[in-house]
Design a protein around this motif. Structure first.
Motif, PDB file in Angstrom:
ATOM      1  N   ARG A  60       2.441  -0.431  -0.895  1.00  0.00           N
ATOM      2  CA  ARG A  60       1.254  -1.176  -1.947  1.00  0.00           C
ATOM      3  C   ARG A  60       0.685  -0.170  -2.833  1.00  0.00           C
ATOM      4  NH1 ARG A  60      -1.247  -5.586   0.424  1.00  0.00           N
ATOM      5  NH2 ARG A  60      -3.142  -5.097  -0.678  1.00  0.00           N
ATOM      6  N   ALA A  61       0.358   1.124  -2.169  1.00  0.00           N
ATOM      7  CA  ALA A  61      -0.028   2.201  -3.294  1.00  0.00           C
ATOM      8  C   ALA A  61       0.632   2.351  -4.667  1.00  0.00           C
ATOM      9  CB  ALA A  61      -0.302   3.690  -2.567  1.00  0.00           C
ATOM     10  N   GLN A  62       1.952   1.821  -4.513  1.00  0.00           N
ATOM     11  CA  GLN A  62       2.742   2.068  -5.803  1.00  0.00           C
ATOM     12  C   GLN A  62       2.156   1.327  -6.997  1.00  0.00           C
ATOM     13  OE1 GLN A  62       5.037   4.380  -5.883  1.00  0.00           O
ATOM     14  NE2 GLN A  62       4.667   4.497  -3.499  1.00  0.00           N
ATOM     15  N   LEU A  63       1.615   0.444  -6.826  1.00  0.00           N
ATOM     16  CA  LEU A  63       0.687  -0.446  -7.873  1.00  0.00           C
ATOM     17  C   LEU A  63      -0.096   0.572  -8.673  1.00  0.00           C
ATOM     18  CD1 LEU A  63       0.725  -3.280  -9.246  1.00  0.00           C
ATOM     19  CD2 LEU A  63      -1.563  -3.356  -7.863  1.00  0.00           C
ATOM     20  N   LEU A  64      -1.179   1.458  -7.680  1.00  0.00           N
ATOM     21  CA  LEU A  64      -2.097   2.045  -8.282  1.00  0.00           C
ATOM     22  C   LEU A  64      -1.617   2.747  -9.345  1.00  0.00           C
ATOM     23  CD1 LEU A  64      -3.820   2.651  -4.894  1.00  0.00           C
ATOM     24  CD2 LEU A  64      -4.597   1.152  -6.613  1.00  0.00           C
ATOM     25  N   LEU A 155      -8.271   3.042  -2.180  1.00  0.00           N
ATOM     26  CA  LEU A 155      -7.912   3.203  -0.578  1.00  0.00           C
ATOM     27  C   LEU A 155      -8.011   1.802  -0.065  1.00  0.00           C
ATOM     28  CD1 LEU A 155      -7.639   4.935   1.630  1.00  0.00           C
ATOM     29  CD2 LEU A 155     -10.117   5.533   1.841  1.00  0.00           C
ATOM     30  N   PHE A 156      -9.242   1.063  -0.349  1.00  0.00           N
ATOM     31  CA  PHE A 156      -9.185  -0.276   0.279  1.00  0.00           C
ATOM     32  C   PHE A 156      -8.293  -1.327  -0.082  1.00  0.00           C
ATOM     33  CE2 PHE A 156     -11.598  -4.368   0.373  1.00  0.00           C
ATOM     34  CZ  PHE A 156     -11.794  -4.494   1.884  1.00  0.00           C
ATOM     35  N   TYR A 157      -7.624  -0.986  -1.367  1.00  0.00           N
ATOM     36  CA  TYR A 157      -6.354  -1.728  -1.670  1.00  0.00           C
ATOM     37  C   TYR A 157      -5.244  -1.559  -1.063  1.00  0.00           C
ATOM     38  CZ  TYR A 157      -2.802  -3.735  -4.371  1.00  0.00           C
ATOM     39  OH  TYR A 157      -1.435  -4.437  -4.897  1.00  0.00           O
ATOM     40  N   MET A 158      -4.841  -0.017  -1.106  1.00  0.00           N
ATOM     41  CA  MET A 158      -3.461   0.311  -0.481  1.00  0.00           C
ATOM     42  C   MET A 158      -3.581  -0.152   1.123  1.00  0.00           C
ATOM     43  SD  MET A 158      -3.542   4.396  -0.555  1.00  0.00           S
ATOM     44  CE  MET A 158      -4.298   4.942  -1.876  1.00  0.00           C
ATOM     45  N   VAL A 503       6.247  -4.414   0.198  1.00  0.00           N
ATOM     46  CA  VAL A 503       6.356  -4.507  -1.196  1.00  0.00           C
ATOM     47  C   VAL A 503       7.604  -4.570  -1.671  1.00  0.00           C
ATOM     48  CG1 VAL A 503       5.116  -4.058  -3.328  1.00  0.00           C
ATOM     49  CG2 VAL A 503       3.893  -3.973  -1.388  1.00  0.00           C
ATOM     50  N   GLY A 504       8.520  -3.669  -1.239  1.00  0.00           N
ATOM     51  CA  GLY A 504       9.802  -3.334  -1.837  1.00  0.00           C
ATOM     52  C   GLY A 504      10.707  -4.669  -1.230  1.00  0.00           C
ATOM     53  N   HIS A 505      10.458  -5.138  -0.275  1.00  0.00           N
ATOM     54  CA  HIS A 505      11.276  -6.329   0.414  1.00  0.00           C
ATOM     55  C   HIS A 505      10.683  -7.605  -0.762  1.00  0.00           C
ATOM     56  CE1 HIS A 505      12.106  -4.822   4.704  1.00  0.00           C
ATOM     57  NE2 HIS A 505      12.633  -4.187   3.761  1.00  0.00           N
TER      58      HIS A 505
END
Lengths: 837, 215
Positions: A60-64, A155-158, A503-505
């Motif tokens: 998830r954090a990759q987007l950040l 932090l909240f997002y990831m 997210v990768g999947h």
């Protein structure tokens, strides 16, 4: 005098480059926390183990990392440690706002500016559906020029709205009342941030921290108590702090702004957009429009991500720094043992490790080692010349760091070399597509890992409208292929953190579905997932680009491989592979033939996936770095070089041992493999590997046509085109031996320059012994790596003769396609007639 | 391929025994656990994220049965329907087949039945077929009843076991059961096992017989 001037120039140069490198905003820090561990059940409904929460966070954090905004700290890296530890590295520069409180340093004008910039930062986040949820004076960083940067907003997002960690994500005083009321895992909306902003601004205008003497529980009670009553909350807070005079002096527009933010009902709080339109911020809006009017966008010489990368290469280690600062402490495992474990897996009496709680500390990473290491790099190296017409200028260009003799793996780890390579490629990529030729040229040297994704896209000639195209493709509608894709994805390169994350999947699935949808003439073959994986990994935050790369890659290297019936294409490919083995390594070819070890049994996954199914990602990268510079025949050479590496084992093994060897492919030295592939690729005439099924677009030299797969399978030696023969005769006569197998009469009438006549009838094809060639046996024995071209006609047996040479272990034997007669019309002629002899 | 000369190695412990070599093929829908079964049988390992098989993979394993050593040459095939055209290349000449389905997925059982039909029609008429209901460790998510599969296996003269590559349940057993059922001399009888054209030879004094790989 001249020397002095030179010294002075050099001094100025190094001063400026120092400023570039040691820019105040070019700093970063790290925080760390633990993801929640799965309790009880360890397997999901599909029988596969549950994905660890730290991996989900990682994905998830990759987007950040894609967020670049002047008022937001840039995310740089997510690192996973043991036991679900997650480390987040991001830009960290300036001083927290909390440090400025009670110092009487900020004017009302400053506060307005800060409010405006926080709002711009929040607006960017809210546009992306990211809620900060953790906004406080601690993570609003004030720069020297009083610009603001928001920190730790992801932090909240990831953590998927805090669901993936066992601590609440909020700062007590700043959290909106609904955050407490809805429970801690609620889906707070962006309005919670507006409340936090209200509190921050209140603190700023009062120039003191609120309720700083209260304990945690009192603090929460205090916030909740604000809900009672109907009067303005802002005013009530002011009165509690005895600052009414200050309140009265506040400009009404600022007062109103704070008032609106501190509304009990989230729906009544304004949005960032509404606030930004208010008159209070009018004065700040001029600067913004100016920058948009620029004709072209300026670009950074290098980015913070690159600096971080070089820092790591220069020995920087986030984990180690956190350890040094005491943020990571290891305790003896025995202390974490529970008192009792029930058979169902429930754990009792385990003390909670205090480290699993939220740790707000931030550790700034020291950059001194990097500065020292790069201190001598002159300014001009930051601005390498790309095009220079003058030789004088070119000479002035200092030789960039020379590491060309070092092995690739060392070059990739050398910070200074990577510095030069990244700077150069960054510039070239800015000029793409106009600089494509130069990119290709530089890529032949090597490709800096940090920019690999972008460089590959340039090598694959991706046009800039790829995003629009991808958006328009239907990636949602379910199809019959879905089940297959769904079972394949959780098995595709799952050792990799990115590709195994949720997210990768999702991304891999979308790209595959998009490709199937876009290419209705093709179908999903298992292996397409592996083929997509490298592109997805390199463009994880840019699905469209990954898709564009895949879409350009397949026609180039795997044209028609994904047809529903691809058997002819694959058979032709494998037949060509066999011929190539025979061409370069007849001993091996004969052995494999004798034990019946045909490529069909082992090479299909190699070629169908361009080796992406058989090698781990880091090997695929190095392999494809070179593959992308070659044409569709390059993979055949890769296949050959793998066999060559295993040659000794293969020659000493029977069928079973050979096939077992390939079922579990042994370690292949990829650099050696790449070098050898390049060598044979460059020394093999193109028509030797030409296929009738290769993509017509890149087959302009194709001069061999109309051969069936049956014929191909029968012919053990490859054909060579007249085009190639003529080229060799004219330019490299010392590299070839032409054997004319027609009868002496025909030969004496007219023959190829320099050819030798060994009539087919004169040879007795008995034992595989070169002596059968009589006087010519010496010629063949001493051919040493020359290409042996058999020239015959339709009447002569074009199979027996080359086959016999192959059995005699003579390498590089090939047959002129079309026979002697195709050479007749060629001008200027390569033939000589009787008279000339 | 069938009449190649292969060196039968004598595994440790099997001193005087006869050595018998059989070709075995695994078939079934993708992701039912074919490769995992083989990996468990051959290496005693289990990978949660076993990669998909493209084309086919080849492995060997030897089991001891009384005084006979049975060497399996195992062809593990790709499950995706599209690779179907390659399958005959692998089951041609095979003396045994394991058709695998996933007990948590009814469709894979349907697909297993089609494979059985195809084998009965096109493979070696004496082929020993075993049906394996894999992923028994996920029995709480079962979609194919044991009785249903057993009844089907009985009807068609198949060996049947529910297996779990993950827990190793019945993995060795199913291979052993096949080894037992495979005709090791011409007297052997039983469904699909008349042993025609198959010969068993003592030790290494193998006489080559065209068309089979028992040596």
């Amino acid at each position: 005098m001249g020397e002095l001037q030179q010294n002075l120039t050099q001094y100025c140069f190094s001063e400026t480059s120092r400023m570039l490198l040691q820019h105040r905003e070019m700093q970063f820090g790290a925080i760390t926390f633990f993801a929640k561990e799965h309790k009880g059940e360890t397997c999901g409904s599909n029988g596969l183990p549950l994905t660890p929460n730290s991996i989900i966070i990682f994905g998830r954090a990759q987007l950040l990392k894609t967020i670049k905004h002047p008022y937001l700290c840039e995310y740089l890296d997510i690192i996973r440690g043991k036991h679900e530890r997650t480390i987040v590295v991001s830009q960290y520069c300036g001083e927290p706002l909390s440090h400025y409180l009670a110092k009487n340093e900020l004017s009302i004008e400053d506060i307005k500016r800060i409010a405006h910039q926080i709002l711009l930062g929040l607006n960017e986040l809210h546009d992306r559906n990211i809620v900060h949820r953790n906004l406080s004076t601690d993570n609003v960083l004030l720069q020297e020029n009083k610009d603001v940067k928001l920190f730790n907003y992801g932090l909240f997002y990831m953590t998927d709205h805090g669901k993936l960690v066992s601590f609440p994500i909020l700062k007590t005083l700043y959290a909106a009342p609904e955050v407490y009321l809805d429970g801690l895992n609620n889906l707070s909306n962006s309005k919670a941030d507006m409340w936090s902003l209200g509190i921050i601004l209140t603190e700023l205008v009062l120039d003191k921290p609120l309720w700083n003497t209260l304990k945690l529980s009192q603090c929460i009670r205090k916030i909740l108590s604000l809900m009672h009553g109907t009067t303005s909350i802002f005013e009530r807070i002011i009165r509690e702090h005895n600052c009414y005079e200050k309140y009265q002096l506040l400009p009404p527009d600022l007062k109103q702004l704070i008032e609106d933010c501190l509304n009990i009902l989230p729906k009544n709080r304004p949005t960032t957009k509404q606030l930004l339109e208010r008159d209070i911020f009018k004065e700040f809006q001029n600067g913004k429009t100016n920058s948009k009017n620029k004709i072209y966008q300026t670009f950074d010489t290098f980015t913070l991500k690159e600096l971080y990368y070089w820092w790591q290469l220069a020995g920087g280690d986030v984990f180690l720094e956190l350890k040094k600062q005491g943020l990571i402490r290891s305790s003896p495992p025995v202390l974490s043992l529970p008192n009792m474990i029930l058979i169902e897996g429930a754990v009792l009496g385990q003390e909670r490790n205090p480290a699993t709680l939220y740790e707000p500390r931030i550790v700034q990473m020291p950059l001194d080692t990097l500065y020292q290491r790069f201190a001598h790099i002159p300014l001009s190296s930051y601005y390498p010349l790309i095009h220079s017409k003058s030789e004088i200028i070119e000479k002035f260009e200092p030789p960039s760091y020379d590491a060309s003799d070092l092995p690739l793996v060392i070059r990739e780890k050398d910070p200074e070399y990577q510095f030069h390579r990244t700077i150069l490629f960054r510039r070239l990529l800015h000029g793409y597509p106009f600089t494509r030729n130069r990119i290709i040229k530089e890529a032949q040297v090597d490709i800096p890992p940090l920019l690999r994704g972008e460089i590959w896209a340039a090598l694959l000639n991706i046009a800039n409208n790829y995003e629009k195209e991808y958006v328009e493709i239907d990636k949602q509608t379910s199809t019959i292929t879905d089940r297959q894709i769904e079972v394949d994805i959780p098995r595709c390169h799952q050792y990799n953190e990115l590709l195994s994350s949720g997210v990768g999947h999702q991304k891999l699935k979308r790209i595959l579905k998009a490709w199937i949808c876009k290419n209705s003439q093709y179908v999903y073959w298992q292996g397409l997932d592996s083929l997509t994986a490298p592109f997805l990994y390199l463009n994880f935050n840019n699905e469209a680009k990954a898709f564009a790369c895949l879409s350009a890659f397949i026609p180039k290297y795997l044209h028609n491989f994904f047809l529903k019936d691809n058997s002819v294409i694959i058979q032709e490919y494998l037949a060509k592979f066999s011929q190539l083995i025979a061409f370069h390594d007849p001993v091996l070819a004969n052995h494999l033939q004798n034990i019946n070890f045909v490529p069909e049994l082992f090479a299909i996954p190699w070629f169908l996936t361009m080796f992406s199914h058989v090698f781990p990602l880091h090997k695929i990268f190095h392999l494809w770095d070179k593959l992308l510079l070659g044409d569709s025949s390059f993979p055949l050479h890769v296949g050959l070089s793998i066999l060559t590496q295993l040659r000794d084992t293969l020659l000493n093994s029977g069928f079973n041992e050979c096939i077992l060897l390939f079922s579990d492919l042994p370690e292949v030295d990829i650099e050696q493999c790449v070098c050898q592939s390049l060598e044979t690729y460059n020394s093999t005439p193109k028509s030797i590997t030409s296929r009738s099924h290769q993509n017509a677009e890149n087959a302009s030299e194709l001069h061999i046509t109309g051969i069936t797969v049956q014929e191909l399978n029968r012919e053990k030696c490859s054909r060579i085109s007249a085009n190639d023969v003529v080229n060799l005769v004219r330019n490299f006569p010392h590299k070839i031996v032409i054997i004319d197998i027609r009868n002496p009469l025909q030969f004496s009438r007219c023959c190829v320059k320099g050819s030798v006549n060994i009539p087919c009838s004169s040879v007795t094809f008995g034992d595989a012994n070169l002596d059968s060639f009589g006087v010519h046996s010496g010629l063949l024995k001493n051919a040493q790596n020359k290409i042996i071209i058999i020239v015959g006609t339709e009447e002569t047996d074009l199979e027996l003769f080359p086959k016999f040479l192959l059995q005699c272990n003579i390498p590089k034997v090939c047959v002129l396609h079309g026979g002697f007669n195709v050479l007749l019309p060629i001008t200027p002629t390569v033939l000589i007639t009787q008279n000339q002899i | 391929m069938a009449n190649r000369t292969s060196t039968a190695q004598r595994p440790n412990g099997a001193t005087q025994g006869r050595i018998c070599q059989f070709k075995l093929v695994l078939l079934g829908e993708s992701a039912v656990g074919k490769s995992s079964l083989v990996l468990r049988f051959v290496k005693g390992q289990f990978h949660e994220y076993q990669e998909s098989t493209i084309g086919a993979a080849f492995l060997t394993q030897t089991v001891c049965l009384d005084d006979t050593t049975v060497k399996f040459e195992i062809w593990d095939t790709a499950g995706q329907e599209r690779y179907h055209s390659l399958a005959p290349m692998y089951y041609r000449g095979a003396q045994a087949a394991i058709v695998v389905y996933d007990i948590t997925n009814q469709d894979t059982f349907g697909r297993a039945k089609t494979w059985v039909k195809e084998l009965q029609r096109q493979a070696n008429p004496n082929i020993v077929i075993a049906l394996a209901g894999n992923k028994q460790d996920l029995a709480n998510k079962r979609m194919v009843e044991y009785e249903e599969a057993q009844a089907y296996a009985d009807e068609n003269g198949l060996l049947f076991m529910e297996t779990s590559a993950k827990t190793a349940m019945n993995v060795n057993d199913i291979f052993l059961a096949i080894a037992k059922k495979l005709p090791k001399n011409e007297q052997t009888t039983g469904p699909g096992g008349s042993g025609q054209g198959r010969r068993l030879v003592e030790g290494d004094t193998g006489a080559k017989t065209a068309g089979n790989c028992c040596k």
